[in-house]
Design a protein around this motif. Structure first.
Motif, PDB file in Angstrom:
ATOM      1  N   ASP A 207       0.903  -1.257  -0.273  1.00  0.00           N
ATOM      2  CA  ASP A 207      -0.104   0.118   0.123  1.00  0.00           C
ATOM      3  C   ASP A 207       0.648   1.308   0.058  1.00  0.00           C
ATOM      4  O   ASP A 207       0.379   2.446   0.150  1.00  0.00           O
ATOM      5  CB  ASP A 207      -1.028  -0.018   1.188  1.00  0.00           C
ATOM      6  CG  ASP A 207      -0.251   0.600   2.499  1.00  0.00           C
ATOM      7  OD1 ASP A 207       1.084   0.157   2.439  1.00  0.00           O
ATOM      8  OD2 ASP A 207      -1.017   0.784   3.416  1.00  0.00           O
ATOM      9  N   SER A 208       2.094   1.129  -0.249  1.00  0.00           N
ATOM     10  CA  SER A 208       3.025   2.312  -0.239  1.00  0.00           C
ATOM     11  C   SER A 208       2.863   3.269  -1.413  1.00  0.00           C
ATOM     12  O   SER A 208       2.408   2.808  -2.430  1.00  0.00           O
ATOM     13  CB  SER A 208       4.532   1.837  -0.108  1.00  0.00           C
ATOM     14  OG  SER A 208       4.845   1.092   0.897  1.00  0.00           O
ATOM     15  N   PRO A 209       3.299   4.418  -0.885  1.00  0.00           N
ATOM     16  CA  PRO A 209       3.354   5.295  -2.207  1.00  0.00           C
ATOM     17  C   PRO A 209       4.410   5.106  -3.057  1.00  0.00           C
ATOM     18  O   PRO A 209       5.485   4.455  -2.755  1.00  0.00           O
ATOM     19  CB  PRO A 209       3.820   6.826  -1.582  1.00  0.00           C
ATOM     20  CG  PRO A 209       4.147   6.318  -0.156  1.00  0.00           C
ATOM     21  CD  PRO A 209       3.724   5.014   0.178  1.00  0.00           C
ATOM     22  N   LEU A 213       9.988   9.832  -8.699  1.00  0.00           N
ATOM     23  CA  LEU A 213      11.615  10.092  -8.415  1.00  0.00           C
ATOM     24  C   LEU A 213      11.887  10.476  -7.048  1.00  0.00           C
ATOM     25  O   LEU A 213      11.219  11.426  -6.457  1.00  0.00           O
ATOM     26  CB  LEU A 213      12.134  10.927  -9.447  1.00  0.00           C
ATOM     27  CG  LEU A 213      13.673  11.439  -9.412  1.00  0.00           C
ATOM     28  CD1 LEU A 213      14.272  10.089  -9.648  1.00  0.00           C
ATOM     29  CD2 LEU A 213      13.694  12.517 -10.441  1.00  0.00           C
ATOM     30  N   ILE A 214      12.578   9.809  -6.357  1.00  0.00           N
ATOM     31  CA  ILE A 214      13.259  10.087  -5.196  1.00  0.00           C
ATOM     32  C   ILE A 214      14.655  10.464  -5.348  1.00  0.00           C
ATOM     33  O   ILE A 214      15.489   9.551  -5.687  1.00  0.00           O
ATOM     34  CB  ILE A 214      12.947   9.273  -4.094  1.00  0.00           C
ATOM     35  CG1 ILE A 214      11.565   8.815  -3.730  1.00  0.00           C
ATOM     36  CG2 ILE A 214      13.649   9.484  -2.803  1.00  0.00           C
ATOM     37  CD1 ILE A 214      11.326   7.699  -2.533  1.00  0.00           C
ATOM     38  N   LEU A 215      15.038  11.472  -4.836  1.00  0.00           N
ATOM     39  CA  LEU A 215      16.705  11.939  -5.111  1.00  0.00           C
ATOM     40  C   LEU A 215      17.342  12.013  -3.627  1.00  0.00           C
ATOM     41  O   LEU A 215      16.755  12.549  -2.947  1.00  0.00           O
ATOM     42  CB  LEU A 215      16.789  13.362  -5.569  1.00  0.00           C
ATOM     43  CG  LEU A 215      16.189  13.724  -7.000  1.00  0.00           C
ATOM     44  CD1 LEU A 215      16.223  15.062  -7.320  1.00  0.00           C
ATOM     45  CD2 LEU A 215      16.954  12.938  -8.051  1.00  0.00           C
ATOM     46  N   SER A 264       9.763   1.785  -2.680  1.00  0.00           N
ATOM     47  CA  SER A 264       8.704   1.400  -3.756  1.00  0.00           C
ATOM     48  C   SER A 264       8.595   2.704  -4.743  1.00  0.00           C
ATOM     49  O   SER A 264       7.453   2.342  -5.503  1.00  0.00           O
ATOM     50  CB  SER A 264       7.382   1.634  -2.766  1.00  0.00           C
ATOM     51  OG  SER A 264       7.235   0.715  -1.953  1.00  0.00           O
ATOM     52  N   ALA A 265       9.665   3.299  -4.842  1.00  0.00           N
ATOM     53  CA  ALA A 265       9.751   4.391  -5.732  1.00  0.00           C
ATOM     54  C   ALA A 265       9.928   3.924  -7.176  1.00  0.00           C
ATOM     55  O   ALA A 265      10.521   2.755  -7.246  1.00  0.00           O
ATOM     56  CB  ALA A 265      10.858   5.472  -5.398  1.00  0.00           C
ATOM     57  N   ASN A 305      13.683   1.674 -10.767  1.00  0.00           N
ATOM     58  CA  ASN A 305      14.865   1.866 -11.397  1.00  0.00           C
ATOM     59  C   ASN A 305      15.900   2.610 -10.269  1.00  0.00           C
ATOM     60  O   ASN A 305      15.530   3.583  -9.565  1.00  0.00           O
ATOM     61  CB  ASN A 305      14.945   2.710 -12.467  1.00  0.00           C
ATOM     62  CG  ASN A 305      13.872   2.212 -13.424  1.00  0.00           C
ATOM     63  OD1 ASN A 305      14.173   0.930 -13.856  1.00  0.00           O
ATOM     64  ND2 ASN A 305      13.101   2.857 -14.245  1.00  0.00           N
ATOM     65  N   LEU A 306      17.079   2.055 -10.518  1.00  0.00           N
ATOM     66  CA  LEU A 306      18.288   2.922  -9.496  1.00  0.00           C
ATOM     67  C   LEU A 306      19.296   3.192  -9.961  1.00  0.00           C
ATOM     68  O   LEU A 306      19.943   2.715 -10.988  1.00  0.00           O
ATOM     69  CB  LEU A 306      18.755   1.776  -8.275  1.00  0.00           C
ATOM     70  CG  LEU A 306      19.796   2.227  -7.375  1.00  0.00           C
ATOM     71  CD1 LEU A 306      19.262   3.590  -6.423  1.00  0.00           C
ATOM     72  CD2 LEU A 306      20.115   1.278  -6.355  1.00  0.00           C
ATOM     73  N   VAL A 307      19.736   4.385 -10.065  1.00  0.00           N
ATOM     74  CA  VAL A 307      20.699   5.139 -10.816  1.00  0.00           C
ATOM     75  C   VAL A 307      21.661   6.050  -9.766  1.00  0.00           C
ATOM     76  O   VAL A 307      20.998   6.639  -8.916  1.00  0.00           O
ATOM     77  CB  VAL A 307      20.204   5.862 -11.932  1.00  0.00           C
ATOM     78  CG1 VAL A 307      19.583   7.195 -11.648  1.00  0.00           C
ATOM     79  CG2 VAL A 307      21.191   6.257 -13.011  1.00  0.00           C
ATOM     80  N   TRP A 308      23.102   6.038 -10.149  1.00  0.00           N
ATOM     81  CA  TRP A 308      24.000   6.706  -9.263  1.00  0.00           C
ATOM     82  C   TRP A 308      24.578   7.599 -10.105  1.00  0.00           C
ATOM     83  O   TRP A 308      25.137   7.441 -11.043  1.00  0.00           O
ATOM     84  CB  TRP A 308      25.015   5.566  -8.718  1.00  0.00           C
ATOM     85  CG  TRP A 308      24.283   4.437  -8.059  1.00  0.00           C
ATOM     86  CD1 TRP A 308      23.819   3.376  -8.534  1.00  0.00           C
ATOM     87  CD2 TRP A 308      24.695   4.274  -6.523  1.00  0.00           C
ATOM     88  NE1 TRP A 308      23.643   2.604  -7.341  1.00  0.00           N
ATOM     89  CE2 TRP A 308      23.886   3.218  -6.096  1.00  0.00           C
ATOM     90  CE3 TRP A 308      25.133   5.028  -5.405  1.00  0.00           C
ATOM     91  CZ2 TRP A 308      24.123   2.508  -4.928  1.00  0.00           C
ATOM     92  CZ3 TRP A 308      25.287   4.405  -4.126  1.00  0.00           C
ATOM     93  CH2 TRP A 308      24.599   3.222  -4.044  1.00  0.00           C
ATOM     94  N   PHE A 309      24.882   8.989  -9.606  1.00  0.00           N
ATOM     95  CA  PHE A 309      25.300   9.935 -10.345  1.00  0.00           C
ATOM     96  C   PHE A 309      26.713  10.338  -9.274  1.00  0.00           C
ATOM     97  O   PHE A 309      26.367  10.829  -8.127  1.00  0.00           O
ATOM     98  CB  PHE A 309      24.743  11.165 -10.542  1.00  0.00           C
ATOM     99  CG  PHE A 309      23.393  11.338 -11.520  1.00  0.00           C
ATOM    100  CD1 PHE A 309      22.231  10.433 -11.124  1.00  0.00           C
ATOM    101  CD2 PHE A 309      23.500  11.477 -12.665  1.00  0.00           C
ATOM    102  CE1 PHE A 309      21.362  10.309 -12.057  1.00  0.00           C
ATOM    103  CE2 PHE A 309      22.574  11.428 -13.659  1.00  0.00           C
ATOM    104  CZ  PHE A 309      21.244  10.775 -13.278  1.00  0.00           C
TER     105      PHE A 309
END
Ligand SMILES: O=C1O[C@H](COP(=O)(O)O)[C@@H](O)[C@H](O)[C@H]1O
Length: 318
Positions: A207-209, A213-215, A264-265, A305-309
């Motif tokens: 039930d999570s949001p 995008l989460i930064l 959950s993002a 998706n997970l991305v690293w800058f």
């Protein structure tokens, strides 16, 4: 930013302690080339990416991200390339969410992250982004007045939000008149209303949001948001938003997204710069230690998706 009085939310949507008052945090609540979770899991199981120490430094933004078991990793020679690539990435994610759902929900962190978003208020991004569709949240916030130098809201307002035409009622800062516990409860209550109305999408498997995008940044101790190494909050399973009153990094009182929300993002971007992050990043990309898993190692969006800058100094020990 406006307080509740000029926001469209009805009192019925307000948490009980806010209904008769003029200030409540609802409304503005006060006032990674991307590998998905399942692809990353397949990579982990295949053993093809046993360690990241072999990552080759990518020095231009033309280079594609390198897909690893930790997500997609982009390493930049200089901060200019990183900020441009991050602006491209954010505007693409925003565009995709608006096409798909009609709005874009983004959660910011504090610290060094905000300065890496500076290209967004410059051409062409400031012109091509549909700012009216943005809904802005905080992955963590310090429980201080919103004009306090430690406020993550103030940092973002001064460094970005005041420079672009975001709708003030779509900026969801915490209610800074509440205690840490009440502010977390209030923020979660407001978020639940926005999930019900699908301003923020809902995860399909819980039930999570599901933020578009989460930064996240990362502290030199491996903390992300306000989830610190060894702190019981890293194991919180039920709350979406938690309060912390013993943050090892000042100020001590904060509220934070918990891992059920972060993981959950639809997209999570880790933005990490500076040589003081090199040691912990080396640990984070290595095997998980018996001495405990670092919060940064727990970022693993289940179906997202997970991305690293990373800049070169931060990535120097990978
Ligand atoms: O306290 C905090 O620290 C982290 C990391 O900050 P940085 O300046 O080292 O990048 C930040 O991501 C978090 O939002 C903030 O509250």
């Amino acid at each position: 930013m406006p307080s509740l009085s000029n926001h469209q939310q009805t009192n019925l949507l307000l948490p009980p302690h806010c209904r008769p008052k003029t200030r409540c945090s609802l409304g503005n609540f006060a006032g990674f080339a991307n590998s998905s979770g399942s692809q990353r899991k397949a990579l982990k199981n295949s053993g093809r990416y046993s360690r990241l120490v072999h990552v080759r430094v990518q020095t231009t933004r033309q280079n594609p991200a390198m897909t690893t078991k930790h997500g997609d990793v982009k390493i930049f020679e200089g901060i200019q390339d990183l900020t441009t690539s991050l602006a491209d990435y954010i505007s693409e994610r925003a565009d995709a969410a608006v096409k798909d759902r009609g709005s874009f929900s983004i959660a910011l962190s504090g610290g060094s992250l905000i300065s890496t978003m500076s290209k967004l208020y410059e051409p062409p991004y400031n012109k091509i982004i549909d700012w009216s569709k943005w809904h802005v949240f905080w992955a963590d916030e310090r429980v201080v007045p919103r004009n306090h130098p430690d406020s993550n809201y103030k940092l973002a307002k001064d460094g970005l939000l005041s420079k672009v035409p975001i709708i003030p009622g779509q900026v969801y800062s915490i209610n800074d008149s509440l205690s840490a516990d009440a502010a977390a409860e209030d923020y979660e209550f407001g978020l639940r209303q926005l999930v019900k109305t699908r301003i923020v999408d809902a995860a399909s498997s819980s039930d999570s949001p599901k933020f578009d995008l989460i930064l996240l940044g990362m502290g030199p101790d491996g903390h992300i948001a306000s989830l610190f190494p060894g702190h019981p909050l890293t194991h919180e399973k039920d709350k979406w938003i938690a309060s912390i009153k013993d943050s090892p990094k000042p100020p001590p009182e904060r509220i934070t997204f918990t891992f059920p929300v972060i993981n959950s993002a639809a997209n999570v971007a880790m933005v990490i710069t500076g040589s003081n992050k090199a040691d912990v990043l080396q640990k984070a990309f290595g095997e998980k230690q018996d001495t405990g898993v670092l919060p940064v190692q727990m970022v693993d969006p289940t179906e997202g998706n997970l991305v690293w800058f990373l800049d070169k100094p931060a990535a120097s020990k990978l």
